[in-house]
Design a protein around this motif. Structure first.
Motif, mmCIF file in Angstrom:
data_model
loop_
_atom_site.group_PDB
_atom_site.id
_atom_site.type_symbol
_atom_site.label_atom_id
_atom_site.label_comp_id
_atom_site.label_asym_id
_atom_site.label_seq_id
_atom_site.Cartn_x
_atom_site.Cartn_y
_atom_site.Cartn_z
ATOM 1 N N GLN A 9 0.803 -1.229 0.000
ATOM 2 C CA GLN A 9 0.000 0.000 0.000
ATOM 3 C C GLN A 9 0.834 1.277 0.000
ATOM 4 N N ILE A 10 2.163 1.161 0.143
ATOM 5 C CA ILE A 10 3.000 2.365 0.135
ATOM 6 C C ILE A 10 2.922 3.020 -1.249
ATOM 7 N N ASP A 11 2.752 4.322 -1.255
ATOM 8 C CA ASP A 11 2.567 5.069 -2.504
ATOM 9 C C ASP A 11 3.920 5.478 -3.083
ATOM 10 N N TYR A 12 4.190 5.026 -4.307
ATOM 11 C CA TYR A 12 5.424 5.382 -5.011
ATOM 12 C C TYR A 12 5.127 6.123 -6.319
ATOM 13 N N THR A 13 3.964 6.695 -6.434
ATOM 14 C CA THR A 13 3.602 7.375 -7.674
ATOM 15 C C THR A 13 4.585 8.504 -7.979
ATOM 16 N N SER A 14 5.003 8.592 -9.247
ATOM 17 C CA SER A 14 5.960 9.617 -9.653
ATOM 18 C C SER A 14 5.462 10.343 -10.892
ATOM 19 N N PRO A 15 5.666 11.658 -10.958
ATOM 20 C CA PRO A 15 5.272 12.421 -12.147
ATOM 21 C C PRO A 15 6.450 12.766 -13.057
ATOM 22 N N THR A 66 11.547 2.773 -6.957
ATOM 23 C CA THR A 66 10.247 2.142 -7.180
ATOM 24 C C THR A 66 9.239 3.163 -7.692
ATOM 25 N N GLY A 67 8.593 2.831 -8.809
ATOM 26 C CA GLY A 67 7.628 3.736 -9.415
ATOM 27 C C GLY A 67 8.253 4.956 -10.061
ATOM 28 N N GLY A 68 9.587 5.053 -10.012
ATOM 29 C CA GLY A 68 10.266 6.256 -10.486
ATOM 30 C C GLY A 68 10.237 7.389 -9.489
ATOM 31 N N ASN A 69 9.812 7.103 -8.238
ATOM 32 C CA ASN A 69 9.654 8.154 -7.233
ATOM 33 C C ASN A 69 11.014 8.543 -6.652
#
Length: 578
Positions: free
Chosen positions: A366-372, A513-516
């Protein structure tokens, strides 16, 4: 010249002269036993190893890539051009670590930037004058003159705004250099443990005392959208948009989303060579700071190895960490293991799943690794010349050393870019932070040439449900270049090479992870006592002897060295209690 004589889409770059490759030189062989093993040779892993060695433990660092530094690396992507390939500015390196490890003695040199921010406008000049621009630096009077071009009211308010942020940032500094409050220790265990745990309350007490009557302001800024804060202070769109970029940089959030105010404060906490709020260029690129930390660590006796890819953490029958296994099958044993990888990689890829509870694994998921972020590194044979501040004869002006904010005329532009990425489409008009470190550091490029960093937002990890293709990378880079061209005509013709790193590339190459870039979002549910999870906020894992020491821990990404330092002190204290 062609738009891209060289295009690099995540291939291995040339290693720089002076960059550590292979083992800790040919002089040191990898031993089969250590007191402490650190997985990952990023700056936090190197800091942790240095302090562990200073604390009397024989430590070794195992880096999977051919180059040390994690995200803080220098790589020669194109012949003669040296890039800070991922991380590109230095600020939040903690002062006590800078002093303790004598990083200046070990070769760290920083070029200070003043001014530090430049926002050119896309507009027609009046009566032959160039378009307007906003330049901010260390001198408040000059800043007020610049802001006055857009609003005299904002110019008058700006000094108090800066002082307000500095008061808040100064108050929470004690929290950066100490582990979070040890709640389990305070509420359970022996009297001795409770007394020891009670000491972890002191930083938060000091923070509260310093905040005093500013406590409500602090609460507001960490919970509110950055636009709520900025609208209270300012009217002019260019100033609000420029300041708002620090609230969303590296984060998949918009200026109107709650919590973006904290990211702004996080970036104001910076300090370089005793200058608060300053951001600088490291000589030779960001790999220079990693090399200085590695040099200090080696001087204490740390063994440092590259191209040592850990495949698994060894867990004994008693449930304790016993060492690691490399991809080539080599086993290395140790009393403790510290992971500088993200929590996701540590617990999902490296730790035997049978050693972890299903509830814990679910929480890690559930850890958020979202990256823009898509990072584009560009080699150019000519300095960009901006319509808003033209310079004759290819000579750099003061604004060339800045973080150059493009597509920041208004906050609406940032909001639209964010919404497009949330709908799984790369922004058609992306937010771009351009830096040209070779303006101050001549070691980075051949004479007359420059290296340009384009830190762009917003781009999704998946494009409308599918993976990025090379065509997608090229198309997005073309979009970015088209916008740069509008501000600095001739830019596209000057390009001799570009290195395009979309979120999946940042993940694959640098282990983000996720590009974050922060090893996990810096959102309110992933800070302090809950970073990266409530059960992991003290750097200890459910497996005895396995610790986290990377940016996924408190105080988070960008605060260079602090997670590694805190983790090392935690390990040393635990071993003394055994």
């Amino acid at each position: 010249m062609a738009t891209a004589a060289w295009t690099n889409r995540g291939r291995r770059a040339v290693t720089l002269a002076g960059t550590v490759t292979g083992s800790r030189s040919s002089h040191t062989a990898l031993k089969s036993n250590y007191d402490a093993l650190v997985i990952g040779g990023g700056h936090n892993g190197l800091v942790a190893a240095a302090y562990l060695q200073k604390g009397g433990l024989q430590a070794a660092v195992l880096e999977r890539r051919h180059v040390l530094g994690g995200a803080a690396v220098s790589e020669e992507i194109f012949p003669g051009f040296r890039f800070s390939r991922c991380s590109y500015l230095l600020s939040l390196l903690r002062p006590h670590i800078y002093r303790d490890l004598e990083l200046k003695k070990h070769g760290l040199k920083v070029y200070m930037r003043d001014p530090h921010a430049f926002t050119p406008m896309l507009e027609e000049g009046v009566r032959g004058a160039p378009p307007r621009s906003l330049t901010l630096g260390a001198d408040l009077a000059t800043n007020q003159m610049e802001i006055g071009k857009f609003s005299q009211k904002d110019a008058k308010a700006y000094p108090e705004f800066v002082a307000h942020l500095e008061r808040l940032a100064d108050a929470i500094h004690p929290l950066l250099d100490a582990p979070p409050v040890d709640i389990p220790g305070i509420t359970s265990g022996s009297l001795r443990r409770r007394v020891a745990a009670a000491k972890t309350l002191m930083p938060i007490f000091r923070c509260g005392l310093k905040l005093g009557k500013n406590l409500p302001d602090f609460y507001e800024i960490i919970t509110a959208p950055i636009m709520k804060i900025l609208t209270q202070w300012f009217d002019s769109e260019p100033l609000r948009a420029t300041l708002a970029t620090d609230g969303v940089i590296g984060a998949m959030t918009s200026p109107s989303n709650p919590g973006s105010g904290y990211v702004l404060l996080h970036h104001v906490m910076g300090e370089v060579e005793k200058e608060k709020g300053a951001w600088g260029y490291v000589e030779g690129g960001m790999g220079g700071v990693s090399q200085a930390i590695a040099s200090a660590a080696r001087s204490y006796g740390v063994d440092i190895f590259t191209e040592k890819d850990v495949s698994q953490i060894l867990v004994g029958s008693d449930g304790d960490a016993k060492g690691v296994v490399l991809k080539d099958g080599t086993e290395i044993h140790s009393k403790v293991v510290l992971s500088n990888a993200t929590p996701y990689i540590t617990f999902k890829n490296l730790t035997p799943q049978s050693a972890l509870s299903s509830e814990f694994i679910k929480a890690v998921d559930q850890i958020d690794y979202t990256s823009p972020v898509t990072k584009i590194n560009v080699a150019v044979d000519k300095l960009p010349n901006f319509l808003a501040s033209p310079t004759p004869g290819d000579k750099p002006g003061p604004h060339h050393q800045c973080s150059i904010h493009l597509n920041c005329e208004s906050v609406d532009v940032l909001e639209t870019a964010y919404k497009e990425a949330k709908n799984e489409r790369p922004s058609a008009r992306p937010m771009v932070e351009m830096t040209i470190p070779s303006v101050l550091d001549p070691t980075l490029a051949p004479p007359g040439c420059h290296v340009v960093s384009l830190f762009t937002q917003f781009t999704p990890y998946y494009i409308e449900g599918r993976e990025w293709t090379d065509q997608d990378r090229e198309a997005f880079a073309d979009t970015v270049f088209d916008w740069v061209e509008q501000y600095a005509p001739g830019f596209k013709k000057s390009v001799v090479g570009r290195d395009i790193l979309a979120p999946p590339d940042l993940e694959r190459i640098f282990g983000l992870t996720g590009g974050n870039i922060f090893h996990g979002s810096m959102s309110l549910d992933q800070l302090y006592l809950t970073r990266p999870l409530p059960s992991l906020s003290d750097y200890r894992s459910p497996i005895k002897g396995l610790y986290l020491c990377g940016s996924g821990c408190h105080p988070g990404g960008g605060v260079m060295g602090s997670p590694g330092w805190n983790a090392a002190l935690t390990v040393i204290a635990d071993l003394r209690r055994r």
